[in-house]
Design an enzyme around this catalytic site. Structure first.
Site, mmCIF file in Angstrom:
data_model
loop_
_atom_site.group_PDB
_atom_site.id
_atom_site.type_symbol
_atom_site.label_atom_id
_atom_site.label_comp_id
_atom_site.label_asym_id
_atom_site.label_seq_id
_atom_site.Cartn_x
_atom_site.Cartn_y
_atom_site.Cartn_z
ATOM 1 N N GLY A 36 -4.445 -2.134 5.532
ATOM 2 C CA GLY A 36 -3.803 -3.524 4.990
ATOM 3 C C GLY A 36 -4.476 -4.583 5.449
ATOM 4 O O GLY A 36 -4.565 -5.673 4.539
ATOM 5 N N ARG A 37 -4.729 -4.679 6.745
ATOM 6 C CA ARG A 37 -5.376 -6.175 7.187
ATOM 7 C C ARG A 37 -6.605 -6.338 6.789
ATOM 8 O O ARG A 37 -7.416 -7.290 7.077
ATOM 9 C CB ARG A 37 -5.103 -6.189 8.731
ATOM 10 N N LYS A 77 10.704 -0.207 13.316
ATOM 11 C CA LYS A 77 10.980 0.119 11.939
ATOM 12 C C LYS A 77 12.025 1.239 11.971
ATOM 13 O O LYS A 77 13.107 1.158 10.997
ATOM 14 C CB LYS A 77 9.960 0.525 10.920
ATOM 15 N N HIS A 81 -1.455 -32.081 19.185
ATOM 16 C CA HIS A 81 -0.352 -32.895 19.509
ATOM 17 C C HIS A 81 0.733 -31.855 19.897
ATOM 18 O O HIS A 81 1.893 -32.172 19.717
ATOM 19 C CB HIS A 81 0.230 -33.821 18.355
ATOM 20 N N GLU A 93 10.984 -4.726 3.744
ATOM 21 C CA GLU A 93 11.213 -5.859 3.300
ATOM 22 C C GLU A 93 10.493 -6.102 1.956
ATOM 23 O O GLU A 93 11.365 -6.564 1.060
ATOM 24 C CB GLU A 93 10.092 -6.922 4.134
ATOM 25 N N GLU A 146 -3.105 -6.520 15.424
ATOM 26 C CA GLU A 146 -2.910 -5.259 14.813
ATOM 27 C C GLU A 146 -4.087 -4.245 14.989
ATOM 28 O O GLU A 146 -3.807 -3.112 14.925
ATOM 29 C CB GLU A 146 -2.268 -5.260 13.384
ATOM 30 N N LYS A 179 0.879 -1.121 -0.047
ATOM 31 C CA LYS A 179 -0.031 0.022 -0.015
ATOM 32 C C LYS A 179 1.003 1.289 0.051
ATOM 33 O O LYS A 179 0.689 2.270 -1.028
ATOM 34 C CB LYS A 179 -0.834 -0.114 1.291
#
Ligand code: F6P
Length: 554
Positions: free
Chosen positions: A271-272, A516, A388, A217, A357, A211
Site C-alpha cells: 500500500g505505501r 481494527k 514558528h 473507512e 509503517e 487494495k
C-alpha cells in the site's frame, strides 16, 4: 537473524562512535575544505548534501561495511528479481515494476512476468484519463465530469493527494484542463459530508481505492457516496460515476462497480509503495497522464541509480545508513521532514507512513526481537511555517532530532523576493543546527544589539546553541513530476536499506490489525447493543458513558 550488534561492523561503529561522539561538526568542517564535495551526491537535478551530519570519512566507511555485512546488495538484488521478500504474507515487493519502461523487458514477481498486466493497466489509465479530461466520459445524465472524489486511506490516499497537491500548477483549476480533485480518507462523516455539500451528482465521479476493498473507512465512505449518488440518479448511475482500484475484484463487483471501471492492484505492491500503480489515477486525472508517466520516469531513474550504483555513491544507501547512525548511535529520537516548498506540504505525512509503517517494528522478518533500530517518529511541516512551531525543540531541546531539509532551487512562483527568503531560511537553519552559537558569540551579538548588561547576564544562557544537530539537505533543480518521482523512490529505497540492515520485513503491517479487530467488536456493541468485548474498566467506562449519552440525546 544473528544479533546485529554482534557483527564486526557494528562493533567497529560502536568503538568509532566513542571517539567521534565528543567531536563538534564545526571542527569537522574547519580545515577540511572539500568536506562538502566529498559528503554529497548528485543524480541529475537532485542533490544530496549529507556533510552536516556528525560523521567523518571513517564513519562512512564503517557504515558501508555494515551495509556489506548485512547483505544490503543481496537484498537489493532479491527485490529487483521479484523474490518473496514479504515473507509473512508470501509476496514479492516489486513496486519498481510499476515504473519499469514498456520496452524494458520482463519483470518477474515470484517467477511471473508482471509487465503485460502493468502495461495493460497503464494503457487503461490513459484511456480513462483522456476520456474524462476530454469530456467524452459522460455521467448518467450526459454531463461531463468536473469533480472527482477519491476515497481511500493510508497508501491508497497519501500518495495521490501529496503528488496532486505538489504538482498542481498555479492558477485556476480549470486552467489545467482537469476536474477538481477531492480526497476523503477519514471515516469521520464530517469529511465526506463537507466534500459532497459542494458537488452535484450529475458531474461527480468517485474513485473507491482500496487494495483489500475491506478497509472499513473506505468502504463506509464509498457506501455513503453511493447512497448520495443513487438517491439523485438511481442505481444505474454507479456504472458511470464510480471507478474502483483494488486487488479484490469480487468485493468490487459486489459493490456494483463494473470490470471496465476497475483497475487492478497486485499483491506484490504494498500500500505505501503503490503511488506509481493505478492508485495514482487522481494524479493522471488532475494533471494529465503525461505528467503521471513523467513521475514514473523519475522513480525509474532513481531505481536504476539504486540498483546500479556502488554503495559508496548510492543515495538511498547513504540516506539509510545516515539514518541508522543517527538513530542507533546518536540516539536521535525522531526525523523531521522539512520541505521548503508549500506544494510539498503532504510529503512529511507521506514519508511518515512509508517509514513508520515499514520499519516501526520490534521483530525481525523471522519473528525474533531486534536489538537495534528501528524506525523513529517521522513528522514535519513545510518551511518556513515549521520554524514558528517546533524549531525551538530542534535547536535547544534535550532530544536530538535529525532533519531532512528539501527544497527546489527554481520556484514556481515567479518574481518578488519570496524564494530567496525561503531558501535563505533553509540555509540558515541547517547552518544554525550544525554550528550552534557559543557563549562568546551570543555575548558579542547582544553587545552589538545594545542589550543592557543586566539583561545580557540573564539572557546569555538561553541564547547559547549547542549545535551539532544532524541534517541532510536535498536540493532539487525544480519540483516537477520527474524530480518528485526520484524523491519518492529515494525514500522507498532508503526504508528498504534500513530494513535490510535491521533485519526487518518492511512490507507487512501486522501492527495495524489488532486495533481494527477491537474496533469492529466495539462497533457492534455501539450499533446493536451486543455484549461488549472484555475490556479494561477505563474502556468499558468510556463506552458506557458514550452509550448513555447517546440514549439521552437520541
Ligand atoms: O494501515 C494499514 C493499511 O493496510 C495500509 O498499509 C494501507 O495503505 C491502508 O491500510 C489501506 O489499505 P487498503 O488499500 O487495502 O484499503
Amino acid at each position: 537473524m544473528a544479533s546485529l550488534k554482534r557483527t564486526a561492523a557494528w562493533k567497529a561503529l560502536a568503538a568509532h562512535h566513542k571517539k567521534i561522539s565528543t567531536t563538534h561538526m564545526r571542527d569537522l568542517f574547519a580545515g577540511d575544505d572539500n568536506r562538502f564535495d566529498r559528503l554529497s551526491l548528485g543524480l541529475g537535478g537532485l542533490f544530496l548534501d549529507y556533510s552536516k551530519n556528525l560523521i567523518s570519512d571513517d564513519t562512512v566507511a564503517l557504515l558501508i561495511d555494515l551495509a556489506r555485512q548485512t547483505d544490503v546488495e543481496g537484498w537489493r538484488q532479491r527485490m529487483f528479481d521479484g523474490e518473496i521478500l514479504n515473507n509473512t504474507e508470501s509476496r514479492a515487493a516489486l513496486h519498481v515494476a510499476l515504473r519499469h519502461p514498456d520496452d524494458g523487458g520482463p519483470m518477474m514477481a515470484a517467477g511471473v512476468d508482471v509487465m503485460p498486466d502493468v502495461r495493460a493497466n497503464r494503457d487503461k489509465m490513459r484511456t480513462v484519463t483522456e476520456a474524462i479530461r476530454s469530456g467524452d466520459w459522460k455521467g448518467a445524465t450526459g454531463e461531463k465530469i468536473n469533480a472527482i472524489v477519491h476515497i481511500g486511506t493510508g497508501g491508497s490516499h497519501l500518495g495521490p493527494e501529496m503528488v496532486t497537491e505538489a504538482l498542481r500548477p498555479l492558477g485556476p483549476p480549470e486552467a489545467n484542463g482537469g476536474p477538481e480533485m477531492h480526497f476523503v480518507s477519514n471515516v469521520d462523516g464530517v469529511q465526506i459530508a463537507g466534500v459532497l455539500e459542494g458537488l452535484s451528482p450529475e458531474t461527480t465521479l468517485f474513485i473507491a481505492a482500496s487494495k483489500t476493498f475491506t478497509t472499513e473507512e473506505t468502504i463506509t465512505n464509498a457506501r455513503t457516496a453511493k447512497d448520495w449518488l443513487v438517491a439523485a440518479l438511481g442505481e444505474e448511475a454507479t456504472l458511470r460515476h464510480f471507478i474502483a482500484i483494488s486487488g479484490n475484484a469480487k468485493a468490487v463487483a459486489n459493490f456494483g462497480i463494473p470490470d471496465d471501471n476497475t483497475f487492478a492492484l497486485w499483491d506484490w505492491v504494498g500500500g505505501r509503495y503503490s503511488v506509481c500503480s493505478a492508485i495514482g489515477l487522481p494524479i493522471a486525472l488532475s494533471l494529465g497522464m503525461d505528467t503521471f508517466e513523467e513521475l514514473l520516469r523519475g522513480a525509474h531513474d532513481m531505481d536504476c541509480h539504486f540498483r546500479d550504483s556502488p554503495l559508496e555513491k548510492n543515495m538511498p544507501v547513504i540516506l539509510g545508513l545516515i539514518g541508522i547512525w543517527n538513530i542507533d548511535f546518536l540516539d536521535a529520537q525522531a526525523l523531521a521532514i522539512l520541505p521548503y516548498d508549500e506544494g510539498l506540504r503532504g510529503l512529511p505525512n507521506y514519508l511518515r507512513q512509508l517509514e513508520m509503517e515499514s520499519n516501526g517494528k520490534a521483530l525481525d522478518r523471522d519473528g525474533n526481537p531486534v536489538d537495534a533500530g528501528t524506525a523513529t517518529v517521522v513528522f514535519g511541516d513545510p518551511g518556513t511555517r515549521g520554524q514558528h512551531a517546533f524549531y525551538q525543540a530542534l535547536h535547544q531541546g534535550r532530544q536530538r532530532i535529525a532533519c531532512d531539509f528539501i527544497a527546489p532551487m527554481e520556484s514556481r512562483h515567479k518574481g518578488g523576493s519570496h524564494h530567496d527568503r525561503l531558501l535563505a531560511n533553509f540555509f540558515a537553519q541547517t547552518e544554525a543546527l550544525m554550528a550552534g552559537r557559543t557563549s562568546d558569540e551570543a555575548q558579542a551579538a547582544m553587545v552589538l544589539r545594545g542589550v543592557p548588561e543586566t539583561e545580557r547576564k540573564k539572557q546569555l544562557p538561553h541564547r547559547v546553541f549547542e549545535g551539532n544537530r544532524p541534517t541532510n539537505s536535498i536540493l532539487l533543480e525544480r519540483l516537477d513530476a520527474f524530480s518528485l518521482g526520484q524523491l519518492i523512490a529515494l525514500y522507498e529505497h532508503k526504508a528498504f536499506v534500513q530494513a535490510a540492515i535491521w533485519g526487518l520485513n518492511p512490507f507487512d503491517q501486522w501492527g495495524v490489525e489488532w486495533g481494527k479487530e477491537l474496533a469492529t467488536q466495539i462497533l457492534e456493541t455501539l450499533e446493536t447493543g451486543a455484549t461488549a468485548p472484555k475490556t479494561c474498566a477505563s474502556t468499558t467506562g468510556l463506552i458506557d458513558r458514550y452509550k448513555s449519552w447517546k440514549a439521552k440525546n437520541r
